[in-house]
Motif scaffolding. Structure first.
Motif, PDB file in Angstrom:
ATOM      1  N   GLY A 100      42.583  45.680  37.127  1.00 63.39           N
ATOM      2  CA  GLY A 100      41.225  45.202  37.383  1.00 63.39           C
ATOM      3  C   GLY A 100      40.553  44.693  36.122  1.00 63.39           C
ATOM      4  O   GLY A 100      39.899  43.656  36.117  1.00 63.39           O
ATOM      5  N   LYS A 101      40.733  45.428  35.023  1.00 60.10           N
ATOM      6  CA  LYS A 101      40.138  45.007  33.745  1.00 60.10           C
ATOM      7  C   LYS A 101      40.697  43.651  33.333  1.00 60.10           C
ATOM      8  O   LYS A 101      39.944  42.753  32.947  1.00 60.10           O
ATOM      9  CB  LYS A 101      40.415  46.045  32.665  1.00 60.10           C
ATOM     10  CG  LYS A 101      39.885  45.635  31.308  1.00 60.10           C
ATOM     11  CD  LYS A 101      40.218  46.636  30.230  1.00 60.10           C
ATOM     12  CE  LYS A 101      39.717  46.091  28.900  1.00 60.10           C
ATOM     13  NZ  LYS A 101      40.147  46.870  27.778  1.00 60.10           N
ATOM     14  N   THR A 102      41.997  43.492  33.443  1.00 61.86           N
ATOM     15  CA  THR A 102      42.626  42.219  33.081  1.00 61.86           C
ATOM     16  C   THR A 102      42.119  41.093  33.975  1.00 61.86           C
ATOM     17  O   THR A 102      41.839  39.989  33.503  1.00 61.86           O
ATOM     18  CB  THR A 102      44.160  42.334  33.188  1.00 61.86           C
ATOM     19  OG1 THR A 102      44.595  43.389  32.321  1.00 61.86           O
ATOM     20  CG2 THR A 102      44.846  41.037  32.810  1.00 61.86           C
ATOM     21  N   LEU A 103      41.992  41.373  35.265  1.00 62.68           N
ATOM     22  CA  LEU A 103      41.512  40.370  36.210  1.00 62.68           C
ATOM     23  C   LEU A 103      40.090  39.918  35.853  1.00 62.68           C
ATOM     24  O   LEU A 103      39.793  38.719  35.868  1.00 62.68           O
ATOM     25  CB  LEU A 103      41.553  40.944  37.625  1.00 62.68           C
ATOM     26  CG  LEU A 103      41.328  39.984  38.770  1.00 62.68           C
ATOM     27  CD1 LEU A 103      42.364  38.870  38.757  1.00 62.68           C
ATOM     28  CD2 LEU A 103      41.397  40.736  40.087  1.00 62.68           C
ATOM     29  N   VAL A 104      39.244  40.862  35.490  1.00 62.28           N
ATOM     30  CA  VAL A 104      37.878  40.521  35.087  1.00 62.28           C
ATOM     31  C   VAL A 104      37.894  39.742  33.770  1.00 62.28           C
ATOM     32  O   VAL A 104      37.167  38.756  33.623  1.00 62.28           O
ATOM     33  CB  VAL A 104      36.997  41.781  34.983  1.00 62.28           C
ATOM     34  CG1 VAL A 104      35.630  41.445  34.400  1.00 62.28           C
ATOM     35  CG2 VAL A 104      36.852  42.434  36.353  1.00 62.28           C
ATOM     36  N   GLU A 105      38.724  40.147  32.826  1.00 61.51           N
ATOM     37  CA  GLU A 105      38.815  39.418  31.549  1.00 61.51           C
ATOM     38  C   GLU A 105      39.241  37.976  31.782  1.00 61.51           C
ATOM     39  O   GLU A 105      38.694  37.050  31.165  1.00 61.51           O
ATOM     40  CB  GLU A 105      39.796  40.110  30.610  1.00 61.51           C
ATOM     41  CG  GLU A 105      39.278  41.418  30.061  1.00 61.51           C
ATOM     42  CD  GLU A 105      40.328  42.213  29.297  1.00 61.51           C
ATOM     43  OE1 GLU A 105      41.534  41.928  29.439  1.00 61.51           O
ATOM     44  OE2 GLU A 105      39.930  43.140  28.571  1.00 61.51           O
ATOM     45  N   ILE A 106      40.205  37.763  32.648  1.00 64.00           N
ATOM     46  CA  ILE A 106      40.656  36.399  32.971  1.00 64.00           C
ATOM     47  C   ILE A 106      39.496  35.603  33.557  1.00 64.00           C
ATOM     48  O   ILE A 106      39.265  34.450  33.177  1.00 64.00           O
ATOM     49  CB  ILE A 106      41.859  36.432  33.936  1.00 64.00           C
ATOM     50  CG1 ILE A 106      43.094  36.994  33.231  1.00 64.00           C
ATOM     51  CG2 ILE A 106      42.149  35.033  34.495  1.00 64.00           C
ATOM     52  CD1 ILE A 106      44.244  37.340  34.160  1.00 64.00           C
ATOM     53  N   GLY A 107      38.762  36.227  34.481  1.00 62.91           N
ATOM     54  CA  GLY A 107      37.628  35.544  35.104  1.00 62.91           C
ATOM     55  C   GLY A 107      36.539  35.197  34.104  1.00 62.91           C
ATOM     56  O   GLY A 107      35.999  34.089  34.114  1.00 62.91           O
ATOM     57  N   ILE A 108      36.205  36.146  33.235  1.00 62.91           N
ATOM     58  CA  ILE A 108      35.173  35.890  32.229  1.00 62.91           C
ATOM     59  C   ILE A 108      35.602  34.751  31.312  1.00 62.91           C
ATOM     60  O   ILE A 108      34.810  33.853  31.004  1.00 62.91           O
ATOM     61  CB  ILE A 108      34.869  37.166  31.425  1.00 62.91           C
ATOM     62  CG1 ILE A 108      34.143  38.180  32.317  1.00 62.91           C
ATOM     63  CG2 ILE A 108      34.034  36.853  30.179  1.00 62.91           C
ATOM     64  CD1 ILE A 108      34.005  39.549  31.700  1.00 62.91           C
ATOM     65  N   ASN A 109      36.850  34.763  30.875  1.00 63.89           N
ATOM     66  CA  ASN A 109      37.341  33.685  30.011  1.00 63.89           C
ATOM     67  C   ASN A 109      37.319  32.348  30.733  1.00 63.89           C
ATOM     68  O   ASN A 109      36.960  31.319  30.156  1.00 63.89           O
ATOM     69  CB  ASN A 109      38.750  34.001  29.511  1.00 63.89           C
ATOM     70  CG  ASN A 109      38.756  35.099  28.480  1.00 63.89           C
ATOM     71  OD1 ASN A 109      37.790  35.285  27.750  1.00 63.89           O
ATOM     72  ND2 ASN A 109      39.835  35.859  28.428  1.00 63.89           N
ATOM     73  N   ARG A 110      37.705  32.363  32.001  1.00 62.83           N
ATOM     74  CA  ARG A 110      37.711  31.133  32.794  1.00 62.83           C
ATOM     75  C   ARG A 110      36.286  30.594  32.940  1.00 62.83           C
ATOM     76  O   ARG A 110      36.049  29.399  32.801  1.00 62.83           O
ATOM     77  CB  ARG A 110      38.336  31.427  34.150  1.00 62.83           C
ATOM     78  CG  ARG A 110      38.229  30.344  35.176  1.00 62.83           C
ATOM     79  CD  ARG A 110      39.323  29.294  34.973  1.00 62.83           C
ATOM     80  NE  ARG A 110      39.073  28.178  35.856  1.00 62.83           N
ATOM     81  CZ  ARG A 110      39.705  27.988  37.007  1.00 62.83           C
ATOM     82  NH1 ARG A 110      40.662  28.793  37.374  1.00 62.83           N
ATOM     83  NH2 ARG A 110      39.407  26.953  37.748  1.00 62.83           N
ATOM     84  N   ALA A 111      35.332  31.475  33.240  1.00 65.67           N
ATOM     85  CA  ALA A 111      33.941  31.048  33.379  1.00 65.67           C
ATOM     86  C   ALA A 111      33.395  30.525  32.052  1.00 65.67           C
ATOM     87  O   ALA A 111      32.709  29.497  32.014  1.00 65.67           O
ATOM     88  CB  ALA A 111      33.084  32.204  33.891  1.00 65.67           C
ATOM     89  N   TYR A 112      33.718  31.215  30.980  1.00 63.14           N
ATOM     90  CA  TYR A 112      33.244  30.799  29.657  1.00 63.14           C
ATOM     91  C   TYR A 112      33.790  29.428  29.272  1.00 63.14           C
ATOM     92  O   TYR A 112      33.086  28.604  28.685  1.00 63.14           O
ATOM     93  CB  TYR A 112      33.658  31.845  28.619  1.00 63.14           C
ATOM     94  CG  TYR A 112      33.178  31.536  27.222  1.00 63.14           C
ATOM     95  CD1 TYR A 112      31.853  31.771  26.860  1.00 63.14           C
ATOM     96  CD2 TYR A 112      34.035  31.004  26.268  1.00 63.14           C
ATOM     97  CE1 TYR A 112      31.399  31.479  25.583  1.00 63.14           C
ATOM     98  CE2 TYR A 112      33.590  30.712  24.986  1.00 63.14           C
ATOM     99  CZ  TYR A 112      32.273  30.952  24.653  1.00 63.14           C
ATOM    100  OH  TYR A 112      31.831  30.661  23.391  1.00 63.14           O
ATOM    101  N   ASP A 113      35.042  29.159  29.631  1.00 61.33           N
ATOM    102  CA  ASP A 113      35.681  27.891  29.270  1.00 61.33           C
ATOM    103  C   ASP A 113      35.270  26.732  30.175  1.00 61.33           C
ATOM    104  O   ASP A 113      35.501  25.573  29.827  1.00 61.33           O
ATOM    105  CB  ASP A 113      37.206  28.028  29.318  1.00 61.33           C
ATOM    106  CG  ASP A 113      37.750  28.909  28.201  1.00 61.33           C
ATOM    107  OD1 ASP A 113      37.014  29.139  27.209  1.00 61.33           O
ATOM    108  OD2 ASP A 113      38.893  29.383  28.324  1.00 61.33           O
ATOM    109  N   SER A 114      34.687  27.033  31.312  1.00 60.68           N
ATOM    110  CA  SER A 114      34.327  25.981  32.256  1.00 60.68           C
ATOM    111  C   SER A 114      33.014  25.310  31.860  1.00 60.68           C
ATOM    112  O   SER A 114      32.016  25.989  31.622  1.00 60.68           O
ATOM    113  CB  SER A 114      34.171  26.554  33.665  1.00 60.68           C
ATOM    114  OG  SER A 114      33.689  25.547  34.542  1.00 60.68           O
ATOM    115  N   PRO A 115      32.997  23.978  31.828  1.00 57.51           N
ATOM    116  CA  PRO A 115      31.747  23.278  31.546  1.00 57.51           C
ATOM    117  C   PRO A 115      30.885  23.138  32.812  1.00 57.51           C
ATOM    118  O   PRO A 115      29.759  22.668  32.742  1.00 57.51           O
ATOM    119  CB  PRO A 115      32.219  21.906  31.059  1.00 57.51           C
ATOM    120  CG  PRO A 115      33.512  21.694  31.784  1.00 57.51           C
ATOM    121  CD  PRO A 115      34.133  23.073  31.905  1.00 57.51           C
ATOM    122  N   ASN A 116      31.403  23.574  33.944  1.00 58.14           N
ATOM    123  CA  ASN A 116      30.741  23.379  35.230  1.00 58.14           C
ATOM    124  C   ASN A 116      29.963  24.642  35.630  1.00 58.14           C
ATOM    125  O   ASN A 116      30.573  25.661  35.958  1.00 58.14           O
ATOM    126  CB  ASN A 116      31.811  23.051  36.274  1.00 58.14           C
ATOM    127  CG  ASN A 116      31.237  22.755  37.628  1.00 58.14           C
ATOM    128  OD1 ASN A 116      30.183  23.233  37.992  1.00 58.14           O
ATOM    129  ND2 ASN A 116      31.961  21.955  38.386  1.00 58.14           N
TER     130      ASN A 116
END
Length: 76
Positions: free
Chosen positions: A31-47
């Motif tokens: 779960g922690k890894t899944l959230v980290e992936i999501g946070i990184n994905r959101a941070y990297d998204s310009p949208n």
């Protein structure tokens, strides 16, 4: 799996499918890894819309008990 879950959710907005996908692959501590992936994905998204969708799915996964609040908070 994590990146795919977010990519699929952003395209479809299907919370039930995101839950099912995460539940199929849940192992202790993931779960922690899944959230980290999501946070990184959101941070990297310009949208901003994509950022919001990713945050929404993380909240849904916690709300539906797929990942624990403790796992989510430890990823922040």
């Amino acid at each position: 799996m994590g990146k795919s879950l977010y990519t699929d959710f952003v395209s479809s907005n299907d919370v039930a499918e995101a839950d099912a996908t995460a539940q199929e692959h849940v192992i202790p501590g993931f779960g922690k890894t899944l959230v980290e992936i999501g946070i990184n994905r959101a941070y990297d998204s310009p949208n901003p819309s994509e950022q919001l969708k990713i945050c929404d799915v993380i909240v849904e996964l916690v709300g539906n008990g797929v990942i624990t609040a403790e796992e989510a908070m430890s990823a922040v």
